[in-house]
Scaffold this motif. Structure first.
Motif, PDB file in Angstrom:
ATOM      1  N   THR A 108       0.835  -1.197   0.000  1.00 31.45           N
ATOM      2  CA  THR A 108       0.000   0.000   0.000  1.00 31.45           C
ATOM      3  C   THR A 108       0.872   1.250   0.000  1.00 31.45           C
ATOM      4  N   ALA A 109       0.283   2.361  -0.388  1.00 28.64           N
ATOM      5  CA  ALA A 109       1.054   3.594  -0.531  1.00 28.64           C
ATOM      6  C   ALA A 109       1.692   4.042   0.776  1.00 28.64           C
ATOM      7  N   ASP A 110       1.000   3.872   1.897  1.00 31.30           N
ATOM      8  CA  ASP A 110       1.526   4.351   3.178  1.00 31.30           C
ATOM      9  C   ASP A 110       2.125   3.239   4.029  1.00 31.30           C
ATOM     10  N   GLY A 111       2.017   1.976   3.570  1.00 38.40           N
ATOM     11  CA  GLY A 111       2.500   0.863   4.372  1.00 38.40           C
ATOM     12  C   GLY A 111       3.971   0.962   4.750  1.00 38.40           C
ATOM     13  N   PRO A 112       4.877   1.154   3.802  1.00 33.38           N
ATOM     14  CA  PRO A 112       6.290   1.255   4.166  1.00 33.38           C
ATOM     15  C   PRO A 112       6.582   2.414   5.122  1.00 33.38           C
ATOM     16  N   GLY A 113       5.926   3.546   4.917  1.00 30.58           N
ATOM     17  CA  GLY A 113       6.114   4.673   5.824  1.00 30.58           C
ATOM     18  C   GLY A 113       5.652   4.352   7.236  1.00 30.58           C
ATOM     19  N   GLN A 114       4.509   3.658   7.339  1.00 32.04           N
ATOM     20  CA  GLN A 114       4.030   3.216   8.649  1.00 32.04           C
ATOM     21  C   GLN A 114       5.053   2.326   9.324  1.00 32.04           C
ATOM     22  N   ALA A 115       5.609   1.383   8.558  1.00 32.95           N
ATOM     23  CA  ALA A 115       6.589   0.451   9.119  1.00 32.95           C
ATOM     24  C   ALA A 115       7.814   1.189   9.641  1.00 32.95           C
ATOM     25  N   VAL A 116       8.303   2.148   8.858  1.00 35.33           N
ATOM     26  CA  VAL A 116       9.482   2.900   9.283  1.00 35.33           C
ATOM     27  C   VAL A 116       9.171   3.730  10.520  1.00 35.33           C
ATOM     28  N   ARG A 117       8.024   4.372  10.544  1.00 36.42           N
ATOM     29  CA  ARG A 117       7.667   5.180  11.717  1.00 36.42           C
ATOM     30  C   ARG A 117       7.581   4.315  12.975  1.00 36.42           C
ATOM     31  N   GLN A 118       7.000   3.133  12.848  1.00 33.23           N
ATOM     32  CA  GLN A 118       6.926   2.240  14.011  1.00 33.23           C
ATOM     33  C   GLN A 118       8.317   1.771  14.427  1.00 33.23           C
ATOM     34  N   ALA A 119       9.169   1.473  13.452  1.00 26.88           N
ATOM     35  CA  ALA A 119      10.525   1.023  13.774  1.00 26.88           C
ATOM     36  C   ALA A 119      11.311   2.105  14.495  1.00 26.88           C
ATOM     37  N   VAL A 120      11.203   3.343  14.020  1.00 23.01           N
ATOM     38  CA  VAL A 120      11.904   4.453  14.678  1.00 23.01           C
ATOM     39  C   VAL A 120      11.363   4.652  16.091  1.00 23.01           C
ATOM     40  N   GLY A 121      10.044   4.503  16.256  1.00 23.89           N
ATOM     41  CA  GLY A 121       9.466   4.620  17.584  1.00 23.89           C
ATOM     42  C   GLY A 121       9.949   3.534  18.534  1.00 23.89           C
ATOM     43  N   LEU A 122      10.123   2.330  18.015  1.00 21.77           N
ATOM     44  CA  LEU A 122      10.556   1.196  18.844  1.00 21.77           C
ATOM     45  C   LEU A 122      12.053   1.228  19.131  1.00 21.77           C
ATOM     46  N   LEU A 123      12.847   1.618  18.118  1.00 12.79           N
ATOM     47  CA  LEU A 123      14.299   1.490  18.220  1.00 12.79           C
ATOM     48  C   LEU A 123      15.029   2.811  18.401  1.00 12.79           C
ATOM     49  N   GLY A 124      14.333   3.922  18.165  1.00 13.20           N
ATOM     50  CA  GLY A 124      14.967   5.228  18.266  1.00 13.20           C
ATOM     51  C   GLY A 124      15.610   5.693  16.975  1.00 13.20           C
ATOM     52  N   GLY A 125      15.712   4.806  15.996  1.00 14.35           N
ATOM     53  CA  GLY A 125      16.327   5.133  14.709  1.00 14.35           C
ATOM     54  C   GLY A 125      16.664   3.844  13.981  1.00 14.35           C
ATOM     55  N   ILE A 126      17.095   3.971  12.726  1.00 11.96           N
ATOM     56  CA  ILE A 126      17.404   2.807  11.908  1.00 11.96           C
ATOM     57  C   ILE A 126      18.831   2.924  11.382  1.00 11.96           C
ATOM     58  N   ASP A 127      19.647   1.917  11.693  1.00 14.21           N
ATOM     59  CA  ASP A 127      21.001   1.842  11.147  1.00 14.21           C
ATOM     60  C   ASP A 127      21.036   1.097   9.825  1.00 14.21           C
ATOM     61  N   ILE A 128      20.190   0.069   9.698  1.00 16.87           N
ATOM     62  CA  ILE A 128      20.238  -0.828   8.540  1.00 16.87           C
ATOM     63  C   ILE A 128      18.821  -1.090   8.058  1.00 16.87           C
ATOM     64  N   LEU A 129      18.609  -0.904   6.763  1.00 20.29           N
ATOM     65  CA  LEU A 129      17.321  -1.193   6.139  1.00 20.29           C
ATOM     66  C   LEU A 129      17.506  -2.314   5.126  1.00 20.29           C
TER      67      LEU A 129
END
Length: 257
Positions: free
Chosen positions: A57-78
């Motif tokens: 879906t158009a917003d699915g990947p963005g949702q996933a990234v936002r949740q990951a940043v919320g859980l981990l504080g940031g993303i080192d590796i995608l």
């Protein structure tokens, strides 16, 4: 190659290659968010943060990234791993616009959108992106023409982004597996089942003879953990001067780098 302390988001993590990446990354000490449309018991057992999102879906990947940043504080590796394909045995003329669109949404636009959403964090942390493409992106076949086209686009995207983002501290590499022992090949509704039925055999019979017929000089399909090892090497500090590459793992079928 330890990823201890790193934060990692992997898409398509409920089974197959994505699950193997999540499992090995967690074993190396990474903090992992595994994203999938449905969350499998296997993913829960890995110890990753499981996030249920439809990445097509158009917003699915963005949702996933936002949740990951919320859980981990940031993303080192995608790790953009999510993918899907069907055997188009009826030929090119029978593939509808809707089927083409869905194939590109899953295999290409999911990565475009995830990278765009994760980029601020990746730039801040001088991180890494690994896109899981396919040898079909280099060596297309009629039965997977839409899949191969979408994966060729993904491989091309990785090279362009490596040129742009490398000087800014973010490496981008691609891994292109050949047929791999995953549910996509072994499952009841996978491509192995479709091709086996077309040839009048069972899935085990078809897969037993497939490597020889397809020219695998190793005599077998690739295992998911073998792809995961290559993906995580490219994401690790040991590969810190590797950027813009496309690495094939296909049992010697294509016989090229």
């Amino acid at each position: 190659m330890s990823l201890r302390g790193k934060t990692l988001l992997v898409t398509g993590a409920s089974q197959g290659i994505g699950l193997a990446v999540a499992k090995e990354a967690a074993a190396q000490g990474a903090r992992v968010v595994g994203v999938s449309r449905t969350i499998s018991e296997d993913l829960k057992a890995v110890g990753a943060h499981a996030v249920a999102v439809d990445l097509a879906t158009a917003d699915g990947p963005g949702q996933a990234v936002r949740q990951a940043v919320g859980l981990l504080g940031g993303i080192d590796i995608l790790i953009n791993n999510v993918g899907a394909f069907d055997a188009r045995l009826g030929g090119f003329g029978e593939i509808t616009d809707a089927q083409w669109q869905h194939t590109f949404e899953v295999n290409f636009f999911s990565a475009v959108r995830a990278i765009r959403a994760a980029l601020p964090s990746l730039l801040e942390r001088q991180g890494a992106i690994v896109n899981v493409s396919s040898i079909r992106g280099r060596f297309p076949q009629p039965a997977t023409v839409d899949y191969g086209a979408s994966k060729a686009a993904l491989t091309n995207l990785g090279k362009a982004l490596a040129e742009e983002l490398g000087p800014r501290g973010v490496r981008v590499n691609t891994v292109s597996p050949g047929p791999t022992r995953t549910p996509a090949w072994e499952g009841e509704h996978g491509i192995g089942a479709v091709l086996a039925a077309a040839g009048g055999s069972t899935v085990p019979e078809f897969l037993a003879g497939f490597p020889a017929r397809a020219g695998f000089n190793t005599g077998r399909l690739t295992e998911p953990d073998e792809v995961a090892a290559l993906v995580l090497f490219l994401a690790s500090g040991q590969a810190r001067n590797i950027n813009g590459g496309d690495y094939i793992i296909d049992g010697g079928q294509s016989k090229t780098a």
